[in-house]
Design a protein around this motif. Structure first.
Motif, PDB file in Angstrom:
ATOM      1  N   SER A 239       0.828  -1.207   0.000  1.00 53.75           N
ATOM      2  CA  SER A 239       0.000   0.000   0.000  1.00 53.75           C
ATOM      3  C   SER A 239       0.863   1.258   0.000  1.00 53.75           C
ATOM      4  N   ALA A 240       2.040   1.206   0.628  1.00 54.61           N
ATOM      5  CA  ALA A 240       2.942   2.356   0.630  1.00 54.61           C
ATOM      6  C   ALA A 240       3.451   2.644  -0.773  1.00 54.61           C
ATOM      7  N   TYR A 241       3.786   1.591  -1.495  1.00 56.59           N
ATOM      8  CA  TYR A 241       4.236   1.761  -2.875  1.00 56.59           C
ATOM      9  C   TYR A 241       3.116   2.337  -3.746  1.00 56.59           C
ATOM     10  N   GLU A 242       1.909   1.822  -3.598  1.00 55.27           N
ATOM     11  CA  GLU A 242       0.809   2.278  -4.443  1.00 55.27           C
ATOM     12  C   GLU A 242       0.411   3.719  -4.127  1.00 55.27           C
ATOM     13  N   PHE A 243       0.527   4.129  -2.864  1.00 59.29           N
ATOM     14  CA  PHE A 243       0.252   5.520  -2.529  1.00 59.29           C
ATOM     15  C   PHE A 243       1.227   6.435  -3.248  1.00 59.29           C
ATOM     16  N   LYS A 247      -0.916   7.689  -6.432  1.00 61.92           N
ATOM     17  CA  LYS A 247      -1.565   8.865  -5.878  1.00 61.92           C
ATOM     18  C   LYS A 247      -0.652  10.089  -5.903  1.00 61.92           C
ATOM     19  N   VAL A 248       0.534   9.989  -5.288  1.00 59.82           N
ATOM     20  CA  VAL A 248       1.407  11.161  -5.165  1.00 59.82           C
ATOM     21  C   VAL A 248       1.909  11.616  -6.529  1.00 59.82           C
ATOM     22  N   ILE A 249       2.569  10.724  -7.273  1.00 62.65           N
ATOM     23  CA  ILE A 249       3.089  11.119  -8.587  1.00 62.65           C
ATOM     24  C   ILE A 249       2.165  10.693  -9.720  1.00 62.65           C
ATOM     25  N   ALA A 250       1.279   9.714  -9.457  1.00 59.50           N
ATOM     26  CA  ALA A 250       0.313   9.246 -10.471  1.00 59.50           C
ATOM     27  C   ALA A 250       1.008   9.043 -11.813  1.00 59.50           C
ATOM     28  N   ARG A 251       2.019   8.221 -11.814  1.00 55.87           N
ATOM     29  CA  ARG A 251       2.923   8.081 -12.962  1.00 55.87           C
ATOM     30  C   ARG A 251       2.220   7.535 -14.191  1.00 55.87           C
ATOM     31  N   SER A 252       2.535   8.144 -15.334  1.00 52.94           N
ATOM     32  CA  SER A 252       2.009   7.689 -16.619  1.00 52.94           C
ATOM     33  C   SER A 252       2.937   6.625 -17.198  1.00 52.94           C
ATOM     34  N   SER A 253       2.682   6.258 -18.440  1.00 50.75           N
ATOM     35  CA  SER A 253       3.472   5.202 -19.073  1.00 50.75           C
ATOM     36  C   SER A 253       4.818   5.690 -19.582  1.00 50.75           C
ATOM     37  N   GLY A 412      17.424   7.555  -2.397  1.00 49.51           N
ATOM     38  CA  GLY A 412      16.607   8.483  -3.143  1.00 49.51           C
ATOM     39  C   GLY A 412      15.155   8.456  -2.710  1.00 49.51           C
ATOM     40  N   PRO A 413      14.228   8.883  -3.597  1.00 54.26           N
ATOM     41  CA  PRO A 413      12.815   8.925  -3.246  1.00 54.26           C
ATOM     42  C   PRO A 413      12.249   7.578  -2.829  1.00 54.26           C
ATOM     43  N   GLY A 414      12.765   6.483  -3.408  1.00 53.48           N
ATOM     44  CA  GLY A 414      12.276   5.171  -3.002  1.00 53.48           C
ATOM     45  C   GLY A 414      12.489   4.912  -1.533  1.00 53.48           C
ATOM     46  N   LEU A 415      13.593   5.428  -0.990  1.00 52.32           N
ATOM     47  CA  LEU A 415      13.869   5.288   0.434  1.00 52.32           C
ATOM     48  C   LEU A 415      12.998   6.234   1.248  1.00 52.32           C
ATOM     49  N   VAL A 416      12.926   7.500   0.833  1.00 58.05           N
ATOM     50  CA  VAL A 416      12.275   8.533   1.627  1.00 58.05           C
ATOM     51  C   VAL A 416      10.757   8.446   1.562  1.00 58.05           C
ATOM     52  N   PHE A 417      10.208   8.110   0.381  1.00 52.11           N
ATOM     53  CA  PHE A 417       8.763   8.174   0.199  1.00 52.11           C
ATOM     54  C   PHE A 417       8.068   6.813   0.164  1.00 52.11           C
ATOM     55  N   VAL A 418       8.817   5.730   0.277  1.00 55.34           N
ATOM     56  CA  VAL A 418       8.194   4.407   0.343  1.00 55.34           C
ATOM     57  C   VAL A 418       8.681   3.630   1.558  1.00 55.34           C
ATOM     58  N   VAL A 419       9.985   3.479   1.682  1.00 52.42           N
ATOM     59  CA  VAL A 419      10.525   2.673   2.781  1.00 52.42           C
ATOM     60  C   VAL A 419      10.276   3.346   4.132  1.00 52.42           C
ATOM     61  N   PHE A 420      10.659   4.604   4.278  1.00 52.63           N
ATOM     62  CA  PHE A 420      10.494   5.283   5.566  1.00 52.63           C
ATOM     63  C   PHE A 420       9.034   5.398   6.005  1.00 52.63           C
ATOM     64  N   PRO A 421       8.091   5.787   5.113  1.00 58.15           N
ATOM     65  CA  PRO A 421       6.692   5.784   5.548  1.00 58.15           C
ATOM     66  C   PRO A 421       6.224   4.423   6.024  1.00 58.15           C
ATOM     67  N   THR A 422       6.738   3.365   5.395  1.00 54.71           N
ATOM     68  CA  THR A 422       6.390   2.014   5.836  1.00 54.71           C
ATOM     69  C   THR A 422       6.887   1.757   7.248  1.00 54.71           C
ATOM     70  N   VAL A 423       8.142   2.094   7.491  1.00 55.71           N
ATOM     71  CA  VAL A 423       8.731   1.865   8.815  1.00 55.71           C
ATOM     72  C   VAL A 423       8.025   2.716   9.868  1.00 55.71           C
ATOM     73  N   LEU A 424       7.811   3.980   9.561  1.00 54.56           N
ATOM     74  CA  LEU A 424       7.200   4.885  10.534  1.00 54.56           C
ATOM     75  C   LEU A 424       5.770   4.474  10.868  1.00 54.56           C
ATOM     76  N   SER A 425       5.079   3.885   9.910  1.00 53.93           N
ATOM     77  CA  SER A 425       3.692   3.481  10.156  1.00 53.93           C
ATOM     78  C   SER A 425       3.585   2.324  11.134  1.00 53.93           C
ATOM     79  N   GLN A 426       4.675   1.617  11.345  1.00 56.34           N
ATOM     80  CA  GLN A 426       4.656   0.477  12.259  1.00 56.34           C
ATOM     81  C   GLN A 426       5.222   0.808  13.634  1.00 56.34           C
ATOM     82  N   MET A 427       5.587   2.069  13.828  1.00 53.84           N
ATOM     83  CA  MET A 427       6.062   2.496  15.138  1.00 53.84           C
ATOM     84  C   MET A 427       4.880   2.952  15.990  1.00 53.84           C
ATOM     85  N   PRO A 428       5.028   2.941  17.309  1.00 53.34           N
ATOM     86  CA  PRO A 428       3.965   3.487  18.161  1.00 53.34           C
ATOM     87  C   PRO A 428       3.699   4.955  17.827  1.00 53.34           C
ATOM     88  N   VAL A 429       2.440   5.342  17.853  1.00 53.53           N
ATOM     89  CA  VAL A 429       2.012   6.704  17.483  1.00 53.53           C
ATOM     90  C   VAL A 429       2.590   7.073  16.112  1.00 53.53           C
TER      91      VAL A 429
END
Length: 668
Positions: A239-243, A247-253, A412-429
């Protein structure tokens, strides 16, 4: 004594400064009708008040430190360090930081402080290469154009943090596909630890949306790994990847299908520019106050996240991976190349911003220790960011079973906008930690953007100061609106392809080209010893022999080597899931990347044509300071007027003088 000394440099001591005094007075619209003995002092004070000065040395230090500590230290340095020997990588990194990055930074600070003008007008000491200033302004302009996209993404992520449910954690949104798996489902899946998910390849497939990409051109503001593969062999995506992707960049072909403008990105862009323009609306008078927050807040946010990260399971494993030295890596040349590149582009010289920021210093400020502390803080911050990043990645690896070296393969963005949101979402609060993280990214990005925007607008104002210096606020607002309109293509579905193409060609070759010719102009044409004399006028300090050697020999050699390695390692850009840029797009990217260099060469040719005399005489005159070259301090001009500089009779003696200086000069 050679012809150059006899024909040019007596006039450089007199005519140059006389004209320069007149020019500076006219440029700043000053009326010097005070007949009192202190008229020169009051004129100087009026000049500095008119253009603006930092209120104190701390403002200057915070401004250049904030500019230097860019996004690359967050999303690139940790991964480069990890794959190049961990703690062992710090040896070549700090070696190049001390021998190359720091000295080059100090050279630009002194150049800006001496002229009191922005980068666009700072190279009158060598008229044939004064196009270097325009090149540097164009570099800041083009990189500012596409780097603002990163800030827009971050603003949207920060906005999303205030929703009742973090949108990148669920699959029940309008943008999700049937292949989506919620982050919490994947994270807590028992299957990750049983036989059905054994093996690095299968585990990696589950997170393929965040663990892949190909390297991009490396720069102070590079995107790093911009690529993200859309699907994986198991047919699922998080779901983090799909967001991020839908959604964010809504990448075309592809670049050929630019699609439509994304309203949420337009709003984010607008807000980003509102904050940026507001920060520099009155030049350094407003920027000097803003940096108290933007330059210090990242360290507060990082420290809070780091303390929390140390409490997470697997944090120590992550730190060990980051720091564990592999000294065998030091035997490979690529590690040393990566270290030199990381230092060079992370500090950000040759973009014009350092020159512009230091032009607002008081003429007699002793800037050596400010520069040294800035360079040291840049190295420390890169290291500190690495610790923070790897505590979080260690937590992710420990709790999911993904090998840490696989998690750490992304940047790069793959780390900041996909990996980190994933990790942060599993932390308390999770909302709290997500807000802190993206707020930290915003403050880091803003400082770099402030500096680049000020470089562009101050170049325009300094070019037409009589007409524009009192309309600085209007110039900043108009400049922000023009940038905002020009950035609308980046908000479209194909904007990510446009951004990667720009990053691939804009921010590498021209910067290295600029750095080499900057050193050529200062150290070999103008002369290291003469530039050291100018520094002595400002600070009362002699430039030591070691620093002279670095400026004259070491740094030009390193820059040349890096440039040729870049040429040898060049590859055409592509995007993650197999998209290849067309030959037309690549040709356009190459041409746009060469535009700053073409402009610099064109200015040099135009200047050469306008000079009088034979070709040889024009060449000598074009390599000698013009009548506009002079210190901006009014009192120092009078002294500079009387003491012309005389070069030694032979080139060898000139070279030795550039390296050694006077007999009283020390080695350190």
């Amino acid at each position: 004594m050679d012809v150059r000394n006899e024909n040019n440099f007596d006039s450089v001591g007199t005519t140059t400064c006389t004209s320069a005094v007149k020019r500076h007075d006219e440029v700043l619209d000053l009326d010097s009708d005070d007949d009192s003995p202190d008229s020169s002092v009051s004129t100087n004070e009026a000049q500095t008040r008119d253009r603006g000065l930092w209120a104190n040395k701390l403002e200057f230090f915070l401004a250049i430190t904030g500019y230097t500590v860019g996004l690359g230290s967050v999303w690139r340095f940790p991964m480069v360090c990890s794959r190049n020997g961990g703690g062992a990588f710090l040896i070549p990194f700090f070696f190049f930081l001390i021998t190359s990055g720091g000295p080059l930074y100090y050279l630009e600070v002194c150049l800006g402080q001496f002229t009191g003008l922005s980068a666009g007008l700072a190279y009158e000491f060598c008229p044939l290469l004064k196009g270097l200033g325009i090149l540097q302004v164009l570099l800041s302009l083009t990189v500012l154009w596409y780097l603002m996209d990163v800030l827009a993404w971050t603003f949207y992520f920060l906005y999303s943090c205030f929703q009742s449910e973090l949108p990148w954690t669920t699959c029940n949104n309008s943008w999700n596909t049937h292949r989506c798996r919620a982050v919490s489902e994947v994270w807590s899946s028992v299957d990750l630890h049983n036989s059905s998910f054994q093996g690095e390849t299968v585990v990696k497939d589950v997170y393929s949306g965040m663990l892949n990409g190909s390297a991009s051109i490396i720069s102070n503001v590079t995107m790093g790994n911009t690529n993200v593969t859309s699907y994986n062999s198991s047919g699922t995506s998080t779901s983090a990847y799909e967001f991020w992707e839908y959604k964010v960049i809504a990448r075309s072909s592809g670049l050929e299908d630019m699609g439509s403008i994304q309203i949420h990105l337009v709003v984010s862009f607008f807000l980003a520019w509102v904050f940026c323009v507001a920060a520099v609306i009155k030049g350094v008078k407003s920027l000097g106050k803003v940096v108290y927050i933007t330059a210090t807040a990242p360290y507060v946010f990082l420290t809070i996240i780091f303390i929390k990260g140390l409490m997470l399971d697997g944090a120590l494993d992550g730190m060990e991976t980051f720091l564990k030295p592999d000294f065998s890596k030091l035997l490979t040349y690529q590690v040393w190349v990566d270290a030199a590149v990381q230092v060079f582009f992370s500090l950000g010289p040759s973009w014009g911003t350092v020159i512009t920021m230091s032009s607002y210093n008081r003429f007699h400020d002793k800037s050596f220790w400010s520069t040294t502390l800035c360079v040291c803080s840049a190295g420390f911050t890169s290291f500190y960011n690495g610790l923070v990043v790897f505590t979080l990645l260690g937590f992710m690896a420990k709790t999911t079973g993904i090998p840490l070296h696989v998690v750490a393969s992304q940047s790069g963005p793959g780390l900041v906008f996909v990996v980190f949101p994933t990790v942060l979402s599993q932390m308390p609060v999770p909302h709290l930690w997500s807000v802190l993280f993206f707020a930290m990214l915003i403050t880091v990005a803003f400082d770099s953007l402030f500096g680049m925007f000020e470089t562009v607008t101050s170049a325009v104002i300094d070019l037409f100061p009589h007409q524009l210096i009192r309309h600085r606020s209007a110039i900043n607002i108009i400049g922000g609106l023009i940038f905002f309109i020009c950035e609308l293509p980046l908000t479209m579905n194909g904007g990510i392809y446009l951004m990667q193409l720009a990053d691939w060609y804009f921010s590498a070759f021209a910067v290295l080209f600029s750095s080499f010719f900057q050193l050529l102009a200062v150290c070999w044409l103008y002369g290291t010893d003469r530039f050291a004399r100018d520094i002595h006028y400002m600070t009362g300090r002699d430039v030591c022999v070691l620093l002279r050697i670095m400026w004259t020999i070491v740094i030009p050699s390193f820059v040349s080597v890096i440039f040729f390695i870049f040429l040898l390692q060049y590859s055409a850009p592509s995007y993650g899931d197999g998209y290849v840029y067309s030959s037309g797009a690549i040709a356009a990217g190459i041409f746009m990347g060469l535009v700053p260099i073409i402009v610099m060469v064109g200015v040099g040719i135009f200047t050469f044509i306008r000079l009088k005399g034979s070709c040889l005489q024009r060449l000598k005159t074009g390599c000698s300071p013009s009548e506009k070259w002079c210190p901006h301090d009014h009192e120092t001009k009078d002294i500079y007027l009387k003491e012309s500089y005389v070069y030694p009779a032979t080139k060898w003696k000139t070279f030795c003088l550039n390296i050694r200086g006077s007999d009283k000069n020390t080695f350190f």
